[in-house]
Write an enzyme that holds these catalytic residues in place. Structure first.
Site, PDB file in Angstrom:
ATOM      1  CB  THR A 121     -35.308  30.688   5.508  1.00 43.12           C
ATOM      2  OG1 THR A 121     -34.170  30.277   4.749  1.00 43.12           O
ATOM      3  CG2 THR A 121     -36.471  29.758   5.229  1.00 43.12           C
ATOM      4  CG  HIS A 159     -62.840  37.326  34.688  1.00 49.28           C
ATOM      5  ND1 HIS A 159     -62.943  36.016  34.300  1.00 49.28           N
ATOM      6  CD2 HIS A 159     -64.110  37.820  34.728  1.00 49.28           C
ATOM      7  CE1 HIS A 159     -64.223  35.712  34.141  1.00 49.28           C
ATOM      8  NE2 HIS A 159     -64.958  36.784  34.393  1.00 49.28           N
TER       9      HIS A 159
END
Ligand code: NAI
Length: 454
Positions: A43, A441
């Site tokens: 599925t 960052h």
């Protein structure tokens, strides 16, 4: 014809089954895998996780081109979409992945049988269909997955009224779509069709959406989806639905019926145990219709194991994968383990909702003392650059030990950010451990660090 002998037979070639078969072959067993569908992957790969993600991506790009690009200074002129091209792209992705599973079977020497696999007494499996044959093996792993749960009164016709399989292939955008059930399927596919222009009404029996997610995540997500134009009727019991030509009528207890063009029924799934021949080895189901197993995924029948959606726990592809590998490793090596506290759950809406470990409601209910650390997307530089500032990260830790018990994220890339949280829980990390880990960052991952610091 004589029976064919294998060491290990897997029934079902979804993420749980194909991983189990490949792992068994890698560990030196003569492994076979049976699936009635000639396309492998189950599925998830054929009519679930993968095609839905393809449509979520296409519809989100259309939506972003129409509504968000101007804010970046990108001018587009009129934006339109070609639904059949979206569907073709989806089918191409599915095709390449199902062929990928077939080539892995070849590479590792897993024997494939196309047909329905049925237990026929101890150590025996009958394949019914194109590759009809009787097989014998010492170990049999049941991995037949799940099927959509029906709802009394809702007449599924596979066209106007259908489940997730149908909703992944509609030939046109429905003018009005009613979604029954505000779980993962309802929210993901509801979002796809809403972005493409359908008026979407979600009917949910409970007083909240996304059951199982942390309550705060559900509430915030609902507010965001509402802003995106999705209508919700919570605390609503659907009592019936029927199609009449191009229209459908959905009946609701104590309220006016809704007339719409299509209905998506997604009120959960149930274990696909029918026709597995469980009675031939005297396996009985539990109260929820699943196959009871022990910590080795062994059923009550000697040599028969069950994994994935057939057994307790969340019905998730990656949970089935972990169980498939661990079950086979246990059989062959005696070792194999799944940490059920570290299985993430992700809803791939925009923004995404992701969760791992315990929710605040679960901790409160169990009387566990906890602390909450939160950080919002709005103050993160990368989120601002992306233009995705909605959402937050919420970390729940044990009040005394600081050990991370649950992490819940609503926001851009939540489904990827949650991997760090799952690893942290798996390693028994504290919030302090996460807070002292350097995060690049500028990145969205810094929001996880900020929540840990908080
Ligand atoms: P679900 O169990 O997540 O949600 C079903 C919802 O239907 C519940 O909120 C329930 O209260 C509601 N409901 C039940 N009866 C109702 C009624 N008579 N009227 C109105 N609402 C009713 O089930 P869903 O969305 O069908 O998904 C099935 C399975 O597939 C789940 O186990 C889910 O985890 C899995 N899945 C996971 C995805 C992911 O990980 N991204 C995506 C899609 C499915």
């Amino acid at each position: 014809m004589a029976n064919v002998q294998h060491d290990l037979i897997v029934i079902g070639a979804g993420p749980g089954g194909y991983i189990a078969a490949i792992r068994a072959a890698q560990l030196g067993l003569n492994a076979a895998c049976i699936d009635e569908n000639p396309e492998l992957g189950g599925t998830c790969l054929r009519v679930g996780c993968i095609p839905s993600k393809a449509l979520l991506e296409s519809s989100q790009r259309y939506h972003a081109a129409k509504h968000d690009l101007a804010a970046h200074g990108v001018q587009t002129g009129e934006v339109s979409f070609d639904l059949s091209a979206m569907m073709k792209r989806k089918e191409k992705i599915v095709g390449s992945l199902t062929r990928g599973v077939a080539s892995l079977f070849k590479k590792y020497g897993v024997t494939r049988y196309t047909g329905r696999g049925r237990l026929d007494g101890p150590g025996t499996v009958r394949v019914e269909g194109p590759d009809a044959v009787t097989l014998n093996a010492k170990h049999i792993v049941l991995a037949a997955g799940s099927v959509p749960a029906p709802l009394p009164g809702v007449e599924v016709d596979g066209d106007r009224i259908g489940g997730s399989t149908e909703a992944l292939s509609w030939p046109e955008v429905p003018g009005r779509l009613v979604v029954i059930g505000a779980g993962s399927i309802g929210m993901e596919l509801g979002c796809v069709w809403a972005r493409l222009g359908a008026r979407v009404t979600v009917l949910e029996y409970l007083d909240r959406i996304l059951p199982g997610m942390d309550g705060e995540i559900s509430r915030e997500a609902q507010k965001i989806f509402k802003k995106q134009g999705i209508e919700f009727q919570l605390g609503t019991k659907v009592t019936g639905a029927r199609a009449n030509g191009a229209q459908c009528t959905v009946d609701i207890a104590g309220a006016e019926p809704i007339v719409c063009h299509r209905v998506l029924l997604c009120v959960g799934r149930r274990a696909n145990t029918q026709g597995l021949g469980l009675e031939s080895v005297r396996i009985e189901l539990d109260k929820t219709g699943r196959i009871p197993v022990d910590e080795k995924w062994a059923t009550s029948a000697a040599g028969v194991y069950a994994i994935g959606d057939l057994v307790r726990g969340p019905m998730l592809a990656h949970k089935a994968e972990e169980e498939g590998a661990a079950c086979v490793e246990r059989i062959v090596t005696g070792y194999g383990h799944v940490n059920y506290d570290a299985i993430p759950g992700v809803v791939y809406t925009h923004p995404e909702a992701a969760s791992v470990g315990k929710t605040e409601e679960e901790l409160a209910g169990a009387g566990v003392p906890y602390k909450i650390g939160k950080a919002i997307y709005f103050s993160n530089g990368r989120a601002k650059a992306l233009g995705d500032t909605e959402g937050f990260v919420k970390i729940l830790t044990h009040k005394d030990t600081d050990r991370i018990l649950g992490v819940h994220i609503l926001g851009a890339q939540a489904g990827d950010l949650i991997a760090e949280a799952a690893a942290a829980i798996n390693f028994g990390a504290s919030a302090e451990d996460l807070a002292h880990t350097s995060h690049a960052h500028p990145s969205l991952a810094e929001i996880v660090k900020e929540a840990a610091l908080a």
